[in-house]
Design a protein around this motif. Sequence first.
Motif, mmCIF file in Angstrom:
data_model
loop_
_atom_site.group_PDB
_atom_site.id
_atom_site.type_symbol
_atom_site.label_atom_id
_atom_site.label_comp_id
_atom_site.label_asym_id
_atom_site.label_seq_id
_atom_site.Cartn_x
_atom_site.Cartn_y
_atom_site.Cartn_z
ATOM 1 N N GLY A 232 -52.047 101.833 3.273
ATOM 2 C CA GLY A 232 -50.594 101.776 3.415
ATOM 3 C C GLY A 232 -50.176 101.031 4.662
ATOM 4 O O GLY A 232 -49.235 100.226 4.639
ATOM 5 N N GLY A 233 -50.860 101.294 5.781
ATOM 6 C CA GLY A 233 -50.549 100.561 7.007
ATOM 7 C C GLY A 233 -50.788 99.072 6.847
ATOM 8 O O GLY A 233 -49.972 98.249 7.288
ATOM 9 N N ALA A 234 -51.907 98.706 6.209
ATOM 10 C CA ALA A 234 -52.202 97.292 5.971
ATOM 11 C C ALA A 234 -51.171 96.672 5.033
ATOM 12 O O ALA A 234 -50.735 95.530 5.235
ATOM 13 C CB ALA A 234 -53.609 97.145 5.392
ATOM 14 N N ALA A 235 -50.769 97.430 3.998
ATOM 15 C CA ALA A 235 -49.785 96.910 3.039
ATOM 16 C C ALA A 235 -48.454 96.627 3.717
ATOM 17 O O ALA A 235 -47.821 95.583 3.474
ATOM 18 C CB ALA A 235 -49.598 97.905 1.887
ATOM 19 N N LEU A 236 -47.999 97.526 4.585
ATOM 20 C CA LEU A 236 -46.731 97.312 5.285
ATOM 21 C C LEU A 236 -46.790 96.062 6.160
ATOM 22 O O LEU A 236 -45.857 95.257 6.178
ATOM 23 C CB LEU A 236 -46.390 98.535 6.129
ATOM 24 C CG LEU A 236 -45.959 99.795 5.366
ATOM 25 C CD1 LEU A 236 -45.804 100.970 6.316
ATOM 26 C CD2 LEU A 236 -44.664 99.552 4.607
ATOM 27 N N ALA A 237 -47.896 95.903 6.887
ATOM 28 C CA ALA A 237 -48.036 94.735 7.757
ATOM 29 C C ALA A 237 -48.075 93.440 6.955
ATOM 30 O O ALA A 237 -47.422 92.447 7.314
ATOM 31 C CB ALA A 237 -49.294 94.879 8.612
ATOM 32 N N LEU A 238 -48.827 93.443 5.865
ATOM 33 C CA LEU A 238 -48.986 92.217 5.078
ATOM 34 C C LEU A 238 -47.723 91.877 4.293
ATOM 35 O O LEU A 238 -47.371 90.693 4.163
ATOM 36 C CB LEU A 238 -50.181 92.369 4.132
ATOM 37 C CG LEU A 238 -51.542 92.359 4.830
ATOM 38 C CD1 LEU A 238 -52.645 92.844 3.891
ATOM 39 C CD2 LEU A 238 -51.864 90.951 5.338
ATOM 40 N N LEU A 239 -47.027 92.889 3.780
ATOM 41 C CA LEU A 239 -45.766 92.613 3.090
ATOM 42 C C LEU A 239 -44.744 92.024 4.057
ATOM 43 O O LEU A 239 -43.999 91.096 3.712
ATOM 44 C CB LEU A 239 -45.221 93.896 2.457
ATOM 45 C CG LEU A 239 -45.973 94.414 1.223
ATOM 46 C CD1 LEU A 239 -45.451 95.790 0.824
ATOM 47 C CD2 LEU A 239 -45.833 93.437 0.050
ATOM 48 N N ALA A 240 -44.707 92.564 5.273
ATOM 49 C CA ALA A 240 -43.811 92.002 6.283
ATOM 50 C C ALA A 240 -44.211 90.570 6.619
ATOM 51 O O ALA A 240 -43.357 89.691 6.790
ATOM 52 C CB ALA A 240 -43.831 92.877 7.533
ATOM 53 N N ALA A 241 -45.512 90.310 6.701
ATOM 54 C CA ALA A 241 -45.983 88.958 7.009
ATOM 55 C C ALA A 241 -45.604 87.976 5.911
ATOM 56 O O ALA A 241 -45.236 86.828 6.188
ATOM 57 C CB ALA A 241 -47.500 88.971 7.206
ATOM 58 N N VAL A 242 -45.686 88.411 4.656
ATOM 59 C CA VAL A 242 -45.270 87.543 3.549
ATOM 60 C C VAL A 242 -43.790 87.201 3.679
ATOM 61 O O VAL A 242 -43.378 86.044 3.494
ATOM 62 C CB VAL A 242 -45.557 88.222 2.188
ATOM 63 C CG1 VAL A 242 -44.874 87.467 1.052
ATOM 64 C CG2 VAL A 242 -47.045 88.290 1.925
ATOM 65 N N TRP B 198 -50.676 86.242 0.285
ATOM 66 C CA TRP B 198 -50.275 86.972 -0.916
ATOM 67 C C TRP B 198 -51.462 87.743 -1.502
ATOM 68 O O TRP B 198 -51.328 88.909 -1.903
ATOM 69 C CB TRP B 198 -49.737 85.997 -1.966
ATOM 70 C CG TRP B 198 -48.271 85.780 -1.905
ATOM 71 C CD1 TRP B 198 -47.600 84.916 -1.094
ATOM 72 C CD2 TRP B 198 -47.272 86.444 -2.692
ATOM 73 N NE1 TRP B 198 -46.243 84.992 -1.333
ATOM 74 C CE2 TRP B 198 -46.016 85.917 -2.305
ATOM 75 C CE3 TRP B 198 -47.317 87.419 -3.670
ATOM 76 C CZ2 TRP B 198 -44.821 86.341 -2.877
ATOM 77 C CZ3 TRP B 198 -46.123 87.843 -4.251
ATOM 78 C CH2 TRP B 198 -44.892 87.309 -3.841
ATOM 79 N N GLY B 199 -52.614 87.105 -1.554
ATOM 80 C CA GLY B 199 -53.795 87.785 -2.084
ATOM 81 C C GLY B 199 -54.138 89.027 -1.297
ATOM 82 O O GLY B 199 -54.403 90.095 -1.861
ATOM 83 N N ALA B 200 -54.115 88.922 0.036
ATOM 84 C CA ALA B 200 -54.425 90.072 0.883
ATOM 85 C C ALA B 200 -53.387 91.180 0.708
ATOM 86 O O ALA B 200 -53.720 92.374 0.683
ATOM 87 C CB ALA B 200 -54.502 89.634 2.342
ATOM 88 N N VAL C 280 -41.974 87.103 6.393
ATOM 89 C CA VAL C 280 -41.757 86.199 7.528
ATOM 90 C C VAL C 280 -42.284 84.802 7.221
ATOM 91 O O VAL C 280 -41.674 83.785 7.582
ATOM 92 C CB VAL C 280 -42.439 86.766 8.789
ATOM 93 C CG1 VAL C 280 -42.418 85.745 9.915
ATOM 94 C CG2 VAL C 280 -41.750 88.058 9.222
ATOM 95 N N ALA C 281 -43.418 84.715 6.537
ATOM 96 C CA ALA C 281 -44.060 83.425 6.296
ATOM 97 C C ALA C 281 -43.352 82.598 5.233
ATOM 98 O O ALA C 281 -43.476 81.374 5.230
ATOM 99 C CB ALA C 281 -45.519 83.636 5.881
#
Length: 317
Positions: A194-204, A158-160, A206-207
Amino acid sequence: MDLVWLGLLGLLLAGWSVLDGGNLGLGRSLRRIGRTGPERRLLLTAIGPFLLGGEVWLVAAAGLLIGAFPALEKDLLYAYYPLVVTLVVAWVLRDIGVWFRSRRPSAAWQRGWERVIVVASTVFAFAWGTLLGNVAQGVPATGRPGLETLVGPYSLLWGAAVVAVLTLHGAVFAALKLPPGRRVRATGTARRAGGAALALLAAVGVATPAFSVELARPLPAALVGVLAVAAVTVALRLVERRRDGWAYACTALAAAAPVLAVGAATAPRLLDGLAHDSTLDLLAYVVLPAVPLLIAVQVWMAWTFRDRVGSRSAVFF
């Protein structure tokens, strides 16, 4: 009526995430977007009119939390004391850096305070996101969560994610406020963030079920998450088309989304800390007139300082 108070708290925190979140994101990218002293001075000039105005929303949210949600405030402060202290210290250091950076003409002095701004802005955003990740897992009524929860993989994710979203928001803000000829590095930062945000939001997303996080209302949180992903995607396309104003509106939605998702998903637990009706009745006489005034002042500020910054713009810090 209880939901009105929770909605007001969410409004104030989401407003802070949008308004000061852009300052945090820009502060984090200060030395990446601005490669020279004059360029960084322009970025600080863009932040200047909105720094204190954005922070007012967080102060107002803290006041409302103490007054309307005293039991929740107690539980939050006790359970997440290290994160709250980290957040406050980073907040103070970020402001000190902005205030002190241009007090002397020395290049070494300015570089030192620029690094303070970058680090403090990053820590501030990361601590805020980690705190939201902990709240999403349920605020304990007694005791403190273990270290594996407080700074566990899910909370750190979440922090990332919040850092990436706010970095994108700040980069789009820079593109919106800088002269057109100086927006190239801002758009490059926006693409990477933006690319990092999309990946991390998707990871949140899924997790969340994988970590068995107990969300009382998962559907509203999921819908807000989808909205955040869509907003980031649209914002990246708008930035490429140089439609910075609409891109900023999209990243504002993304910046507010984490707060709204956590609030929607954990509303029953948050409402457990609501004050008695007699206290809320007294508080309403202060809060209800103040919120429209706060919004009106913010709109006036945005309109007054809507132009791009330049060498002749007013310098606040």
